[in-house]
Scaffold this motif. Structure first.
Motif, PDB file in Angstrom:
ATOM      1  N   UNK A 258       0.818  -1.246  -0.187  1.00 54.35           N
ATOM      2  CA  UNK A 258       0.098   0.018   0.026  1.00 54.35           C
ATOM      3  C   UNK A 258       0.838   1.099   0.128  1.00 54.35           C
ATOM      4  N   UNK A 259       0.314   2.244  -0.860  1.00 56.11           N
ATOM      5  CA  UNK A 259       1.327   3.549  -0.889  1.00 56.11           C
ATOM      6  C   UNK A 259       0.103   4.559  -0.727  1.00 56.11           C
ATOM      7  N   UNK A 260       0.083   5.178   0.136  1.00 56.93           N
ATOM      8  CA  UNK A 260      -0.907   6.275   0.373  1.00 56.93           C
ATOM      9  C   UNK A 260      -0.797   7.446  -0.398  1.00 56.93           C
ATOM     10  N   UNK A 261       0.587   7.909  -0.870  1.00 60.36           N
ATOM     11  CA  UNK A 261       0.597   9.148  -1.891  1.00 60.36           C
ATOM     12  C   UNK A 261      -0.094   8.497  -3.134  1.00 60.36           C
ATOM     13  N   UNK A 427       0.937   7.893 -16.307  1.00 59.31           N
ATOM     14  CA  UNK A 427       1.703   7.479 -14.987  1.00 59.31           C
ATOM     15  C   UNK A 427       2.564   8.654 -14.632  1.00 59.31           C
ATOM     16  N   UNK A 428       2.644   9.670 -15.462  1.00 59.14           N
ATOM     17  CA  UNK A 428       3.496  10.777 -14.723  1.00 59.14           C
ATOM     18  C   UNK A 428       2.963  12.107 -14.847  1.00 59.14           C
ATOM     19  N   UNK A 483       1.564  13.988  -1.137  1.00 56.66           N
ATOM     20  CA  UNK A 483       1.344  12.995  -1.919  1.00 56.66           C
ATOM     21  C   UNK A 483       2.301  13.346  -3.379  1.00 56.66           C
ATOM     22  N   UNK A 484       2.159  14.825  -3.663  1.00 57.08           N
ATOM     23  CA  UNK A 484       2.949  15.200  -4.845  1.00 57.08           C
ATOM     24  C   UNK A 484       4.471  15.070  -4.515  1.00 57.08           C
ATOM     25  N   UNK A 485       4.955  15.443  -3.621  1.00 58.61           N
ATOM     26  CA  UNK A 485       6.404  15.085  -3.372  1.00 58.61           C
ATOM     27  C   UNK A 485       6.730  13.739  -3.356  1.00 58.61           C
ATOM     28  N   UNK A 486       5.955  12.806  -2.525  1.00 54.38           N
ATOM     29  CA  UNK A 486       6.334  11.603  -2.292  1.00 54.38           C
ATOM     30  C   UNK A 486       6.182  10.770  -3.844  1.00 54.38           C
ATOM     31  N   UNK A 487       5.142  10.983  -4.615  1.00 54.80           N
ATOM     32  CA  UNK A 487       5.060  10.273  -5.968  1.00 54.80           C
ATOM     33  C   UNK A 487       6.187  10.750  -6.946  1.00 54.80           C
ATOM     34  N   UNK A 488       6.693  12.060  -6.857  1.00 56.78           N
ATOM     35  CA  UNK A 488       7.723  12.527  -7.844  1.00 56.78           C
ATOM     36  C   UNK A 488       8.963  11.617  -7.452  1.00 56.78           C
ATOM     37  N   UNK A 489       9.314  11.567  -6.040  1.00 58.34           N
ATOM     38  CA  UNK A 489      10.539  10.846  -5.620  1.00 58.34           C
ATOM     39  C   UNK A 489      10.370   9.358  -5.853  1.00 58.34           C
TER      40      UNK A 489
END
Length: 587
Positions: A258-261, A427-428, A483-489
């Motif tokens: 599971x990924x909350x972001x 995806x991005x 969410x934005x920072x974690x997903x980009x990382x």
């Protein structure tokens, strides 16, 4: 003037709620949500999905609805709250056009699959001239069947067995062919694209007058089709044996995957938060329309639909997993597209599979058309509002725009076009919606002021927003940034093709930041920095009477606050004097 205002009003509240439901429904409900749910733990994922739809989606959509309804401004004019952000509205319209193109491409293939589901035999269940010599080896080759099914994929060629499925080869070798420089397009897909354009034109050629006749069917049919598919899936063999595994009731997969972001990003994208569509739709409602209850009804309907679809897809994997003795998670992990390869593969084992194919793809196609109609309607409304001459000919303007959309989307129906859309956008670059949602919350809530925003809501609806709503706004901003920072990382660290795809997202974000910096520097040179950064005095209700009423409301509130403070001060002085007199008498 009065007749012009009435033209922009929805005929009834029921129509407006159905418009909101159609705006939320889309192809992401049948693609990204089920895939992520089954990969990350179905039951646990749906619990968190429900929580964030209700406790984050509703407050943010409520904020967007209040801005549009209070100011009667669309997605372009709403961003003129401060001169330094006036350009963002046009970027939002451009972003809507990008989403429209992406959705139109996906829906074109869904319409094609819906139409060929009536053929006998169904093309993607047979091996045709487009297939390879290994097509359908699992059925036609006894050795392969025994090696890969009986011995549970112990042989190397079993890992790529999915590439011999006729559903896989029909999609990869017939519809999106890599030959001829990747630009060959199936004429049936172009025909499906034209059919979508025709429906979009019917729904928008008379603006809201024509749209209201379609939204009822668009909102009701997907739910009806989903209920039929859900009941049909309950009747298939293997459900009792594999359903617990498909739902991940022991939370084994949920704990590890599971990924909350990712879930927060899905909530933002599926509800079209940040795209500005709610600004335009709510700007056409009456000033006293109960926007909060409207959002609650629409989001709850959408949440129930999403959960039902996730559970339906989980049930669809059970007959296939039972027949071939594999895990349901292994089916979802197979590198095949969910809509065009896995759905036909899973439905092949159903009784009356042709009937359920028609139901499935008709539901998916309707969801795609919903999004296309709503986005196209929003863009047309923005254009007509700024071009009074075109407003006199809405039908002709809509027709020319539909033809233009049909022409520019044709190249994307090819192999290269589908790859660009699949790899880059979904995806991005779709994270750009999350970035816009963050920007909305920071500008309209934090910089404008939550208390001042709450005062506008009080003036408009006569009810003060409760403290829980204010807290949810703050928490939503925190979750969006996370969410934005974690997903980009995450994409930077895990995806091998980050260089080719995520640069599109960073490019869009960089454009917004670059324009903002240039405008501020220009304002500093002209000694207008304070004016560019300060609140636009004309921002607010466009009606003169409402503007004066708003000013009087603020003055009354300030007067009440002043009287209350004076009363509190006087009461404090009297209390101290009384205490002092008591001490004197005691002595």
């Amino acid at each position: 003037m009065l007749s012009e205002e009435v033209e922009y009003q929805w005929s009834s509240r029921k129509v407006y709620i159905m418009v909101l439901i159609c705006q939320f429904l889309g192809t992401s409900n049948v693609n990204s949500i089920p895939s992520n749910a089954l990969l990350q733990g179905t039951f646990g994922y749906t619990i968190f999905l429900t929580v964030f739809y209700i406790f984050m989606g509703i407050p943010i959509l409520y904020m967007e609805s209040v801005v549009g309804q209070f100011t009667t401004r669309d997605c372009v004019d709403a961003w003129k709250i401060r001169p330094c952000f006036s350009y963002i509205g046009y970027m939002v319209v451009l972003w809507q056009a990008i989403i429209l193109i992406f959705n139109h491409i996906v829906t074109s293939f869904l319409i094609h699959y819906f139409l060929i589901s009536f053929e006998s035999p169904v093309p993607f269940y047979t091996c045709g001239s487009w297939s390879s010599k290994f097509c359908n080896s699992l059925v036609t080759n006894y050795t392969v069947n025994q090696d890969c099914i009986k011995y549970q994929n112990l042989f190397p060629y079993c890992d790529n067995l999915y590439k011999t499925f006729p559903e896989y080869e029909y999609w990869r070798h017939n519809l999106v062919r890599p030959d001829n420089a990747g630009y060959k397009i199936a004429w049936k897909v172009c025909l499906a694209s034209g059919l979508i354009c025709f429906v979009v034109y019917i729904g928008c050629f008379k603006r809201s007058k024509s749209l209201k006749w379609l939204v009822g069917g668009f909102a009701a049919y997907p739910m009806l089709a989903l209920m039929i598919l859900l009941i049909g899936s309950m009747r298939q063999k293997g459900l009792v044996v594999k359903f617990e595994e498909a739902l991940d009731l022991d939370f084994t997969n949920f704990k590890n995957k599971f990924r909350l972001s990712n879930l927060i990003h899905q909530v933002v994208f599926n509800l079209n938060i940040g795209t500005g569509v709610i600004f335009t739709l709510s700007s056409s409602t009456s000033f006293r329309n109960p926007c909060f209850s409207d959002m609650v009804i629409a989001v709850v309907f959408f949440t129930v639909f999403s959960i039902m679809f996730v559970f339906t897809i989980a049930m669809m994997t059970c007959p296939y997993a039972f027949e071939y003795g594999v895990q349901t998670l292994a089916i979802i992990k197979t590198p095949m597209t969910l809509n065009f390869e896995k759905f036909p593969r899973l439905l092949y084992l159903y009784e009356d599979k042709t009937f359920y194919l028609i139901i499935m793809f008709s539901c998916n196609a309707t969801l795609g058309i919903c999004t296309s109609v709503m986005l196209f309607f929003n863009i047309i409304e923005v254009i007509l509002k700024r071009c009074p001459k075109l407003r006199m000919y809405p039908g002709l303007t809509t027709f020319c725009s539909v033809v233009f959309m049909f022409i520019i989307t044709i190249p994307f129906l090819s192999y290269n076009g589908v790859n660009i859309v699949a790899m880059c956008f979904r995806r991005y670059i779709s994270l750009f919606s999350t970035f816009l949602a963050i920007l909305e919350c920071l500008v309209f809530l934090i910089w404008y002021g939550i208390n001042k925003f709450a005062e506008d809501v009080h003036f408009m609806l006569g009810i003060k927003p409760k403290n829980c709503i204010k807290v949810s706004w703050i928490l939503s901003i925190i979750f969006l940034i996370y969410a934005f920072g974690t997903e980009v990382y995450y994409q930077m660290m895990t995806e091998s093709n980050f260089i080719y795809a995520t640069y599109g997202l960073l490019f869009l974000v960089s454009i917004l930041i670059f324009i903002f910096v240039i405008r501020i520097l220009y304002a500093v040179c002209k000694n207008k920095a304070v004016k560019y950064l300060s609140l636009d005095p004309s921002w607010g209700p466009t009606n003169d009477l409402l503007q004066r009423s708003r000013a009087m409301f603020s003055a009354q509130a300030m007067t009440k606050e002043y009287i209350y403070r004076q009363y509190s001060l006087q009461a404090g002085i009297m209390a101290r004097q009384k205490n002092a007199n008591k001490r004197v008498c005691y002595r």
